[in-house]
Scaffold this active site. Structure first.
Site, PDB file in Angstrom:
ATOM      1  N   GLU A 238    -107.138  69.342  44.512  1.00 22.84           N
ATOM      2  CA  GLU A 238    -107.129  68.293  45.541  1.00 22.84           C
ATOM      3  C   GLU A 238    -107.909  68.825  46.735  1.00 22.84           C
ATOM      4  OE1 GLU A 238    -103.498  66.305  46.697  1.00 22.84           O
ATOM      5  OE2 GLU A 238    -102.678  66.524  44.684  1.00 22.84           O
TER       6      GLU A 238
ATOM      7  N   GLU B 118     -97.707  70.383  43.803  1.00 28.15           N
ATOM      8  CA  GLU B 118     -97.279  70.807  45.152  1.00 28.15           C
ATOM      9  C   GLU B 118     -95.784  71.092  45.215  1.00 28.15           C
ATOM     10  OE1 GLU B 118     -98.846  68.132  48.185  1.00 28.15           O
ATOM     11  OE2 GLU B 118    -100.874  68.846  47.809  1.00 28.15           O
TER      12      GLU B 118
HETATM   13  O1  AHR Z   1    -103.754  62.976  47.391  1.00 32.04           O
HETATM   14  C1  AHR Z   1    -102.684  62.513  48.157  1.00 32.04           C
HETATM   15  C2  AHR Z   1    -101.485  63.441  48.112  1.00 32.04           C
HETATM   16  O2  AHR Z   1    -101.811  64.643  48.748  1.00 32.04           O
HETATM   17  C3  AHR Z   1    -101.031  63.883  46.745  1.00 32.04           C
HETATM   18  O3  AHR Z   1    -100.147  62.982  46.170  1.00 32.04           O
HETATM   19  C4  AHR Z   1    -100.335  65.169  47.029  1.00 32.04           C
HETATM   20  O4  AHR Z   1    -100.386  66.053  45.954  1.00 32.04           O
HETATM   21  C5  AHR Z   1    -100.998  65.695  48.274  1.00 32.04           C
HETATM   22  O5  AHR Z   1    -100.085  66.041  49.236  1.00 32.04           O
END
Ligand code: AHR
Length: 502
Positions: A293, A174
């Site tokens: 994610e 990210e």
């Molecule tokens: O999964 C939780 C968080 O969400 C992770 O650390 C990040 O990559 C995202 O913002």
């Protein structure tokens, strides 16, 4: 009586083969994911390495093919060297992403060992926040180079003669987010990702690389970020990442259940952007997607604000999932499957305790959250080839979306097993709906079972004391057959898995 929805299954009209890594998950050094989740020396179920075997059993039943590690936001401040070597000599560090103390008693080698026990492959992320190409290539050398160099021999001295052979690597995490340690503009990140990719592949040409796309569709730089980053890295990376979480913050369940429409759009836009860069570069290479994610995440937001900083493994991001969350997770799984031609990897974020399908008590019990079930069904029965989803359904409008199909469905054909599985969600909040499943392109199809996940209460949850409040049931009674058309009654607000022998 005619059914509200139809799915026509044509065995020769295929979207693409499912890469098993589509059913991956994620473990970050965050909250109790590692400490108290995977790893708890002294727990009654802990093995000789301190891994909780009660958790391992629940993970194994999910058949998780790949687990991303060690972050997440955590990785952007992480020195991988802190997590290897004799455990007693490892350094405690302030962890700035989640404002905790990281004891480093679990690191790369323990994670690889844990993955082997879980039947999963590791997916490593490198730190491109505070670090860069040099540390990234050194990590690949430590992990994957057989022997004869300082770093590979160091791994051997740490007790790992065989290289870990980690195949899949993420180039940071990210990097578009202002919350990220060492966040970057698209050009800054594109450059550092390219230089890291080059040297990592020079160390081990067999690895595959995932470059960071946008953190969500809500980022102001989306989708320009994808275009710029890919213009820098297209020839050197194999996947671009997507991240997305949904929540029902305002109690608008009709809109919440339709969240996967946004996910469909996100996937479509990233494919279009990648193909634009491909055309611009006159490239023959196809860029694949890693949705590394995805989940529902919102229940724990307020509680997290009250957690005191600088603790070891506090209970962060411990969403207790409701039944309706499981339906959204089911719809998201269907979205991933529908684009199995381009989305080759995905990671349910995360696996244990932190926005997770599995919960534990420190020193105590482990249990399955509601979202465990659709994830398990998709992972276990969703291997094979996705067929073109020829689905017709009645529709509804809600505050955030229009033309939302009441029934979301997709079919996967597993030729080796001689099975066909239809995954379907009925989003209708008050009515059971009939789904006609036209299997005329298969000879002699027969129903194996209809698994249903239902509840009278959309807000029902599973807890340590009541772990089976929401759990699937299997039967055949709700499916009728006429010629080769099966009609399944999908209960109101339900997740359904219809398994056929074909
Ligand atoms: O999964 C939780 C968080 O969400 C992770 O650390 C990040 O990559 C995202 O913002």
């Amino acid at each position: 009586m005619s059914s509200a929805a139809k799915i026509k299954i044509e065995k020769d009209f295929q979207v693409g083969k499912v890469d098993p890594r589509l059913f991956g998950s994620f473990i970050e050094h965050l909250g109790r994911a590692v400490y108290g989740g995977l790893y708890e020396p002294g727990h009654p179920s802990a093995d000789e390495q301190g891994f909780r075997t009660d958790v391992l059993e629940l993970v194994k039943a999910l058949q998780v093919p790949i687990v991303r590690y060690p972050g997440g936001n955590f990785v952007s401040g992480y020195n991988w060297e802190d997590g290897v070597g004799p455990i007693g000599q490892r350094k405690r560090r302030l962890e700035l992403a989640w404002r905790t103390i990281e004891p480093n008693t679990f690191g790369l080698n323990e994670f690889v060992d844990w993955c082997r026990k879980a039947g999963s492959e590791p997916m490593m992320a490198v730190n491109l926040g505070t670090r860069g190409p040099n540390e990234a290539r050194e990590l690949v050398e430590y992990a994957n180079h057989p022997s004869g160099t300082y770093l590979s021999d160091l791994r051997i001295r740490h007790g790992y003669r065989e290289p870990h052979r980690i195949r899949t690597w993420c180039l940071g995490n990210e990097m578009d987010g202002p919350w990220q340690i060492g966040g970057k503009t698209a050009s800054e990140y594109g450059r550092i990702a390219l230089e890291s990719a080059k040297v990592m592949k020079w160390v081990d040409p067999s690895i595959e690389l995932v470059v960071c796309g946008s953190s969500s569709t809500e980022m102001p730089t989306y989708p320009e970020w994808e275009a710029t980053v890919l213009e820098h890295t297209y020839d050197h990376v194999d996947y671009i990442s997507l991240h997305r979480y949904y929540g029902n913050r305002d109690g608008d369940t009709a809109s919440f259940l339709a969240s996967s429409l946004d996910m469909d759009d996100f996937i479509h836009t990233v494919i279009a952007t990648a193909d634009y860069v491909k055309a611009k570069k006159r490239s023959k290479k196809k860029m694949y997607l890693s949705f590394d994610e995805w989940n529902v995440w919102f229940h724990s937001n307020d509680a997290d604000k009250k957690i005191e900083p600088w603790q070891i493994a506090p209970p962060q991001l411990e969403d207790v999932y409701t039944f309706e969350d499981a339906l959204v997770v089911g719809c998201m799984l269907i979205s991933l499957l529908k684009r199995a031609d381009r989305v080759k990897m995905a990671c349910l974020a995360q696996l244990v305790n932190v926005i997770a399908p599995i919960m534990t008590e420190n020193g105590g019990r482990a249990w399955r959250q509601t979202i465990y079930y659709p994830y398990m069904h998709a992972s276990v029965y969703g291997r094979g080839t996705v067929l073109v989803p020829l689905v017709q359904s009645s529709k509804y409008d809600c505050r955030k979306y229009t033309d939302v199909p009441h029934v979301e469905a997709v079919a996967v054909h597993n030729g080796e097993a001689g099975e066909l599985t239809v995954f379907a969600v009925n989003r209708h909040l008050s009515d059971a709906l009939g789904l006609d499943i036209d299997l005329r392109s298969f000879e002699n199809a027969s129903l194996i079972e209809h698994i249903e996940l239902t509840s009278d209460d959309l807000k029902a949850v599973n807890t340590a004391d009541n772990p089976d409040r929401v759990k699937p049931v299997s039967g055949t009674a709700r499916v009728a057959k006429e010629d080769a058309v099966f009609t399944a009654q999908l209960p109101k607000a339900s997740w359904n898995v219809l398994r056929f022998k074909v």
